[in-house]
Design an enzyme around this catalytic site. Structure first.
Site, PDB file in Angstrom:
ATOM      1  N   ASP A  72       0.828  -1.207   0.000  1.00  0.00           N
ATOM      2  CA  ASP A  72       0.000   0.000   0.000  1.00  0.00           C
ATOM      3  C   ASP A  72       0.865   1.261   0.000  1.00  0.00           C
ATOM      4  OD1 ASP A  72      -2.347   1.467   0.000  1.00  0.00           O
ATOM      5  OD2 ASP A  72      -3.200   0.470   1.748  1.00  0.00           O
ATOM      6  N   ASP A 102     -10.644   1.979  -2.966  1.00  0.00           N
ATOM      7  CA  ASP A 102     -11.095   1.682  -1.607  1.00  0.00           C
ATOM      8  C   ASP A 102     -12.618   1.661  -1.512  1.00  0.00           C
ATOM      9  OD1 ASP A 102      -8.599   1.367  -0.530  1.00  0.00           O
ATOM     10  OD2 ASP A 102      -8.463   3.373   0.334  1.00  0.00           O
TER      11      ASP A 102
END
Length: 719
Positions: A469, A537
């Site tokens: 990430d 997301d």
């Protein structure tokens, strides 16, 4: 006519590259197109001639190079040169811009040579007539498709003691387009949780710039552009498209001149992200890949999908596993007991990869602390991670972890011991975003630190998968000073590439997902060393239809990770039936991210059934040809079709997000099937010929009443 053929055989036995030495004409041939350029030694020019449908070499040699009107206000080569530089009567966007130590910025190109450098590979070498600078234009035709790759090597040819040369612009390529009466640009835009929103707009006369100044490829745009004359649709019309393999900052400039020329300049960096070359130094740009297609936007997408599978991904033929990720179930409240419970439930559903998300390390009780301290949380995992990894493996699943190697919290042991590792300006306050700072991966000491702890983490815990990430953009990026301090916008991403390359070389079994707060680092540079991408997301199954539609314009389903999460959705609050959520996620790499401990037994049973169905259709979805039958917003229905190579099986996914009164939807006209074969619906037994399914269409499946209705159709060729 003398020609120099390429040793690599091209389509239908023709050469992938043909060169006519006398005229300086070079023809690059793909499966269904050709690209023609002409090298003029007399004036140091490399001019574009043609990019489109194939033409024979004898015609290519005779084709004229178009030029603007001959007047003192026109740049006669604008839009025509393969790699325009700053200097002479050039008024368009330069691909190469320089600043010499004495302030000079003008280049006068001289051709040093050109020729075939390998299979499908052509190099044209140029230098400045008076200054110590050379640049080499690389062209490469990839076999089995229509993609042409270009990149540029720029070198300082001065001797020891010469001054450095600054490169304010250092593009990979300029892609000139043919003459048309008008141009339309297709690109994606958006933001966090709203990535990949496709837009098609007329190209204005002047410069249209798509870019990221953030140090990563970005949520707001993506480094690709497609152009057509305004008359293409999903399955018809000419389309020219280019993709840049850049994981840092980038800039794609679409130029349209008043004289009717158009072209695309694509390169890493942005204004101010300069590169300095010391004597003997060399800078190699990222690859810019482009293609021409005549079957509309869908054909161009399928060509890029094939290119990514054949020439970009490390392991394209592998089936991507069904994964479970614990984030939306636990947040930061992650511990060994809770993860063991979720792992047991996930295994019962048929999950193949169990991933522990944020919160397993350091003093990570929230997002304010712990980043940079990559050892197991002493309270939550007092025995370390190995017992959990062993149990996950015993349950028959691979074991994965979330990591964010490029970031650090100021409240961490790493920052307290190495505050200089972050991007910063010594005389300015470092800007915190999400309570974190960015580590400078352009520095060898930082990448070596990252490589060492990642090696220990993967090796000691038998980690099979990393969710890599990256949760904030660059600020104060220029800590090392000097005239090219902001080259970190390019070099940081290259440092990340080197770390991942080294890690995967040592652990060949390791698989990696690229994530950056969702889709903030989706690009060919990362896909060349990872296996899949987290597109957003936002896991709302209705919003995802639009996100996945834009994603599919360039990137294939086998790299598009998509989760089934809880209802109401934690981000939007929307309530969506479980089957609709699964059908949306089954359009790519299926994942589950809900709190399984709270799912009703009936939902768990339905989830297990749908995962079993996905495993059956997975080869078709992940490795088949994708056809976008109905785009989101073009009617009540959205529909996508996948066809197995060889057209033996097909899968159709249909969604109706919102119920409403109106006429019945027309049948779904399928694509890519064998017209002479018959296909049976594997669930209902109904049979149709491939010709009928294309001409009349597949009747729309029965959909449940109300919002959030969906269906999956499996077709198999009879016999």
């Amino acid at each position: 006519m003398q020609t120099v053929p390429d040793p690599a055989a091209g389509p239908a036995g023709s050469a992938a590259v043909e060169v006519d030495e006398a005229s300086g004409t070079v023809v690059l041939r793909t499966a269904a197109s050709c690209y023609v350029l002409r090298v003029d030694r007399s004036c140091g020019a490399v001019r574009h001639v043609h990019w489109g449908a194939p033409v024979p070499l004898e015609d290519a040699v005779a084709l004229p190079v178009w030029a603007d009107h001959d007047n003192s206000f026109a740049g006669r080569s604008d839009g025509v040169e393969e790699y325009p530089v700053e200097g002479g009567a050039r008024f368009g966007v330069p691909a190469l811009e320089v600043r010499f130590a004495d302030g000079g910025s003008v280049l006068e190109p001289v051709v040093d040579g050109f020729g075939v450098a390998g299979a499908g590979h052509v190099v044209v070498s140029l230098r400045d007539r008076a200054r110590p600078l050379a640049w080499h234009l690389h062209y490469r035709v990839r076999p089995g498709g229509d993609v042409i790759e270009r990149w540029t090597e720029i070198e300082h040819t001065g001797g020891t003691g010469a001054d450095a040369i600054l490169l304010p612009r250092h593009a990979s390529a300029h892609w000139p387009l043919p003459q048309r009466h008008g141009w339309r640009l297709s690109a994606v835009h958006g933001g966090w949780a709203s990535e990949n929103r496709l837009a098609r707009t007329e190209v204005a006369v002047g410069e249209t710039v798509l870019s990221s100044r953030r140090g990563h490829s970005g949520h707001q745009s993506n480094p690709w552009a497609a152009l057509d004359a305004g008359d293409a649709d999903e399955e018809h019309g000419e389309v020219w498209a280019t993709v840049l393999a850049a994981s840092g900052s980038w800039r794609v400039t679409v130029q349209r001149t008043a004289a009717g020329r158009a072209g695309v300049v694509a390169g890493e960096g942005h204004e101010g992200a300069e590169i300095a070359l010391a004597p003997g130094g060399r800078h190699v740009t990222a690859v810019s890949a482009a293609l021409y297609g005549t079957g509309g936007f869908g054909s161009v997408s399928r060509a890029f999908h094939a290119y990514v599978r054949r020439h970009v991904l490390p392991h394209p033929g592998e089936p991507r596993p069904v994964l479970y990720n614990s984030w939306e179930a636990t947040g930061f409240e992650v511990d060994e007991a809770g993860q063991l419970e979720l792992a047991g439930l996930a295994a019962e559903l048929g999950v193949e990869l169990f991933v522990v998300d944020d919160g397993w390390f350091g003093a990570r009780d929230d997002d304010r602390a712990g980043l940079g301290d990559w050892t197991p949380h002493h309270r939550r995992f007092p025995r370390g991670l190995r017992p959990l990894a062993d149990e996950v493996h015993r349950l028959g699943m691979a074991f994965g972890l979330w990591v964010e190697p490029e970031m650090v919290n100021p409240d961490s042991d790493l920052y307290r011991s190495h505050p200089g590792h972050v991007l910063h300006l010594p005389d300015h306050t470092a800007t915190e975003l999400r309570h974190q700072l960015v580590l400078d991966f352009s520095r060898p000491e930082v990448t070596e630190w990252a490589r060492e702890w990642l090696r220990r983490l993967v090796g000691e815990n038998e980690v099979d998968f990393l969710k890599w990430d990256f949760n904030r953009s660059f600020t104060e990026a220029g800590a090392r000073g000097g005239p090219d301090a902001r080259r970190v916008h390019v070099e940081h991403a290259r440092g990340v590439h080197r770390v991942i390359d080294g890690l995967r070389a040592e652990f060949p079994h390791l698989r990696i997902e690229s994530c950056a707060g969702g889709g903030g680092r989706t690009d060919l540079g990362m896909l060349a060393r990872t296996d899949q991408v987290w597109p957003s997301d936002n896991t709302d199954a209705v919003d995802r239809l639009g996100i996945q539609h834009g994603f599919s314009q360039v990137y294939p389903a086998c790299v598009m990770s998509s989760w089934v999460t809880d209802s109401p959705n934690p981000l939007t609050g929307r309530r969506v039936p479980l089957a609709f959520r699964f059908h949306t996620a089954m359009a790519g790499v299926l994942g589950v991210g809900g709190d399984l401990a709270r799912w009703a037994p009936a939902d768990l049973a339905e989830a297990a059934r749908l995962i079993s169905v996905y495993k059956d259709i997975r080869p078709v979805v992940q490795h088949g040809h994708q056809y976008r039958l109905r785009a989101p917003g073009e009617g009540a229905l959205t529909a996508v079709q996948y066809v197995e190579p060889g057209a033996g099986r097909a899968v159709v996914l249909v969604w109706r997000p919102h119920a409403g009164f109106g006429p019945a939807e027309p049948p779904l006209r399928l694509r890519g099937l064998d017209p002479s074969a018959r296909y049976r619906n594997e669930d209902t037994g109904a049979e149709w010929s491939g010709r009928t399914l294309a001409a009349f269409g597949l009747p729309v499946p029965d959909l449940a009443d109300g919002d959030g209705a969906s269906a999956l159709v499996r077709l198999r060729r009879v016999g």
